[in-house]
Motif scaffolding. Structure first.
Motif: not given
Lengths: 114, 113
Positions: B1-27
């Protein structure tokens, strides 16, 4: 710059009644599109209806219709025969030909009551 | 099925850290967007991209960075420079044909602990 204004933070409507959610916009671009999205408590964004600036007729999609008044720069969403499942946040958005970015309003929370 | 996927659904980060959110689409969509949503608020545009290897700042880009190396992917990095990163992040994509709607992912809820 483009802007969307939704002046109703919250609205109540009784089941089976119709409700109008207000949206006004501002853009100097003659070519633009207006969108309405629904966001239930789950957080997903559900596309409802689209109106183009050159469309002669108001858009309709099932129970949703868009009251487009170009001179007033308004694009109000009308939901007919409200259902309990219509309870959600509703967002109006604009996309212009030059800016090519989708800009949202602050939303209206609709609550449908028995 | 075509769609757009984000991961993770929940993310916890400590102060001072960088974090990367994923976004992928096959549309096969050209345009992709990142929005931030605070509780009870509307969606504010962080970054958007209309084509591979090109992206523009939105209204609240400070403290965020993105890349668009592939058409399908548009990751968002929340850097330590972002003062208040706790929020709900939504990714969207659309065709470049005017008048077509944007499709959204399910969102990532980021919490700084």
């Amino acid at each position: 710059a483009q802007k969307i204004t939704q002046t109703q933070p919250g609205m109540f409507v009784q089941e089976k009644e119709a409700v109008t959610l207000d949206c006004t916009y501002d853009t100097s671009d003659p070519s633009y599109g207006l969108f309405w999205y629904k966001q239930p408590s789950s957080g997903e964004m559900i596309f409802l209806i689209y109106q183009g600036s050159y469309d002669q007729q108001n858009a309709t999609e099932g129970r949703y219709s868009l009251n487009f008044q170009k001179a007033r720069k308004s694009a109000n969403l009308v939901i007919s025969a409200s259902q309990l499942g219509d309870s959600a946040m509703y967002f109006c958005a604009i996309l212009t030909g030059t800016a090519s970015k989708l800009t949202f309003g602050t939303g209206t929370r609709l609550q449908v009551t028995l | 099925d075509g769609g757009i996927t984000q991961s993770p659904k929940y993310l916890f980060r400590k102060e001072g850290q960088n974090v990367t959110l994923s976004c992928e689409q096959n549309l096969n969509h050209d345009a992709m967007y990142w929005y931030r949503q605070d509780p009870g608020q509307g969606l504010r545009l962080i970054y958007y991209s209309q084509i591979v290897n090109d992206f523009q700042k939105g209204d609240i880009a400070e403290g965020y960075s993105v890349s668009r190396e592939k058409k399908e992917s548009f990751p968002l990095t929340v850097t330590s420079a972002q003062k208040n990163p706790t929020a709900f992040y939504l990714c969207a994509s659309s065709r470049q044909v005017f008048g077509t709607e944007a499709f959204f992912g399910q969102g990532t809820r980021l919490t700084v602990v």
